[in-house]
Design an enzyme around this catalytic site. Structure first.
Site, PDB file in Angstrom:
ATOM      1  CE1 TYR A 146      -3.628   2.600   0.664  1.00  0.00           C
ATOM      2  CE2 TYR A 146      -2.394   3.238   2.612  1.00  0.00           C
ATOM      3  CZ  TYR A 146      -3.415   3.471   1.713  1.00  0.00           C
ATOM      4  OH  TYR A 146      -4.223   4.575   1.871  1.00  0.00           O
ATOM      5  CG  ASP A 241       5.588   3.496   0.968  1.00  0.00           C
ATOM      6  OD1 ASP A 241       5.910   4.063   2.035  1.00  0.00           O
ATOM      7  OD2 ASP A 241       4.414   3.424   0.558  1.00  0.00           O
ATOM      8  CE  LYS A 274       1.098   4.352   8.726  1.00  0.00           C
ATOM      9  NZ  LYS A 274       1.086   3.794   7.392  1.00  0.00           N
TER      10      LYS A 274
HETATM   11  C1  LIG Z   1       0.421   4.327   6.101  1.00  0.00           C
HETATM   12  C2  LIG Z   1       1.105   4.111   4.818  1.00  0.00           C
HETATM   13  C3  LIG Z   1       0.970   4.999   3.737  1.00  0.00           C
HETATM   14  C4  LIG Z   1      -0.029   6.119   3.745  1.00  0.00           C
HETATM   15  O1  LIG Z   1       0.216   7.063   4.731  1.00  0.00           O
HETATM   16  P1  LIG Z   1      -0.988   8.028   5.190  1.00  0.00           P
HETATM   17  O2  LIG Z   1      -0.325   8.964   6.157  1.00  0.00           O
HETATM   18  O3  LIG Z   1      -2.011   7.125   5.810  1.00  0.00           O
HETATM   19  O4  LIG Z   1      -1.501   8.702   3.988  1.00  0.00           O
HETATM   20  C5  LIG Z   1       1.740   4.805   2.623  1.00  0.00           C
HETATM   21  N1  LIG Z   1       2.620   3.791   2.548  1.00  0.00           N
HETATM   22  C6  LIG Z   1       2.763   2.903   3.554  1.00  0.00           C
HETATM   23  C7  LIG Z   1       3.761   1.804   3.418  1.00  0.00           C
HETATM   24  C8  LIG Z   1       2.014   3.022   4.709  1.00  0.00           C
HETATM   25  O5  LIG Z   1       2.129   2.104   5.680  1.00  0.00           O
END
Ligand SMILES: *Cc1c(COP(=O)(O)O)cnc(C)c1O
Length: 436
Positions: A146, A241, A274
């Site tokens: 994601y 990511d 995060k």
């Molecule tokens: C949480 C997450 C996102 C999205 O971040 P948001 O602050 O919720 O928009 C993108 N990539 C990864 C791997 C994530 O865990």
């Protein structure tokens, strides 16, 4: 508890009248597991209290950011000070430089970084940057990873390899995802075939190095090595990511874990979120100077944000990063996470329940499967009903894990050995039910 006295229930009913599904982000609604979401009143350390003042040991920690636990005194103090100095200026501040310097110090693949407000924003900006820097449109992502909810990234696999993906959401036109190629995670032959077919048209490969959005699945070292080699060979960028894994699995993030196994390994672009905000809306993306200088105002790739580098969020993030870079922090956190995972495994084994688990730093995942899965399709072989029994069994015993089997879990510095022991004991009781 009868519905009339369950305040979570009444808040949920009220919320559903004014907020779609009663929540502001879908997984919170408990749709996968059934039941009523817990409305959080307050949190401290490793715990939060719901609307009924019931305490839970929290293994979500806002989906990762709360690595120090809730209400860490140094973080609270820095946020309070920042608030008195002003909420937002729309002009640069010294603290943004400090946070950028702190991030770059620990993640040396990045020479420059741009701060934004959410992981979604960072991911979509990184993709635009990769496309702008290479002058190419196509890119690869992997099923089960994601990268936020930007249109081009909400894509699932098409009918076969070399076909491009299908939108996973209504409202995403097929034309918008026609450049998104979705492959199976950890599948080297498929990756090689995709590069053979499309390599010279690929802007990037975007990957969660340790995927935390299909529970917890590591990219194998050979797979990651092949991603790196093929990107280099074909002039595509490798985009990590690390919104979830960044400053969560190690101080140097997941890329430092792969660099231990693959000498000289680094991604081209890194996406963070995060933990770097410590619970405030803050995310970032960065990479080598030559790539980052493609961004506005220096280069042709446009990207902007009214609240980017917000002074309160940067104070929260900066103090969080300074606390977690104290010597021994990650060793202690890793030990604790490992003891949770080992405890759960032995409790399940004692009851003969098929169960496996893995962890890195302060992030973990467990599966009601006999072997660790390597891709999304295998994760999804988990028996839903058994997972729901485990989830609700733990919840009833005051342990809060993700309300869906495709999510990872998080341990914070505030979790005590006692919390871990209580969690394992609660899980052991539930494993007895699952063994019947
Ligand atoms: C949480 C997450 C996102 C999205 O971040 P948001 O602050 O919720 O928009 C993108 N990539 C990864 C791997 C994530 O865990």
């Amino acid at each position: 508890m009868t519905p009339s006295t369950d305040l979570n229930e009444s808040l949920f009913e009220r919320a559903k009248r004014v907020i779609p599904g009663g929540v502001n982000s879908p997984v919170r609604a408990f749709r996968a597991v059934g039941g009523t979401p817990r409305f959080v009143k307050r949190a401290q350390g490793a715990y939060f209290w719901d609307a009924n003042d019931r305490r839970y040991i929290d293994y979500i920690g806002s989906w990762g950011p709360m690595i120090l636990g809730h209400g860490h005194p140094a973080v609270v103090q820095s946020v309070q000070k920042a608030i008195t100095e002003g909420f937002s200026f729309g002009a640069p501040t010294e603290r943004e430089i400090e946070l950028a310097e702190e991030i770059l110090k620990h993640v040396p693949s990045m020479e420059m970084v741009r701060l934004v407000s959410s992981g979604t924003e960072a991911g979509m900006s990184a993709l635009r940057l990769a496309r702008g820097a290479t002058g190419r449109s196509k890119f690869i992502k992997f099923e089960g990873c994601y990268h936020g909810h930007a249109d081009a990234l909400l894509v699932k696999a098409g009918s076969g390899l070399a076909t491009f993906g299908n939108p996973t959401s209504a409202g995403v036109p097929a034309e918008v995802v026609q450049h998104t190629l979705v492959l199976e995670y950890n599948n080297v032959p498929q990756l090689e075939e995709a590069f053979a077919l499309h390599g010279k048209e690929l802007a990037c490969v975007m990957i969660e190095p340790i995927a935390g959005n299909m529970n917890f699945v590591r990219a194998s070292v050979p797979f990651m090595q092949r991603c790196r080699e093929l990107c280099t060979q074909y002039g595509a960028l490798l985009v990590f990511d690390e919104v979830m894994t960044g400053f969560r699995v190690a101080l140097g993030s997941a890329q430092s874990v792969y660099a231990q196994a693959i000498p000289g390994f680094k991604p081209d672009v890194t996406v963070l979120g995060k933990v770097i905000g410590g619970g405030m809306p803050l995310a970032a993306f960065g990479g080598p100077r030559a790539i980052m200088e493609q961004l506005a105002p220096l280069g042709p790739v446009y990207q902007a944000g009214t609240l980017s580098g917000n002074p309160v969020a940067t104070a929260c993030g900066l103090t969080t990063l300074r606390e977690i870079s104290q010597p021994g922090f990650f060793e202690a956190l890793s030990r604790k996470t490992r003891s949770l995972v080992d405890g759960l495994k032995s409790a399940a084994a004692a009851e003969g329940v098929a169960f496996t688990a893995d962890c890195q730093g302060g992030m973990f995942g467990f599966f009601l499967l006999s072997e660790l899965p390597q891709n999304y399709a295998t994760v999804m072989k988990t028996d839903n009903a058994r997972f729901n029994t485990l989830f609700h069994g733990l919840l009833d015993r005051g342990v809060y894990i993700a309300p869906a089997l495709y999510e990872a879990g998080f341990v914070s510095a505030a979790h005590s050995e006692e919390d871990i022991a209580q969690t394992v004991a609660a899980a052991h009781e539930v494993f007895k039910l699952l063994a019947k």
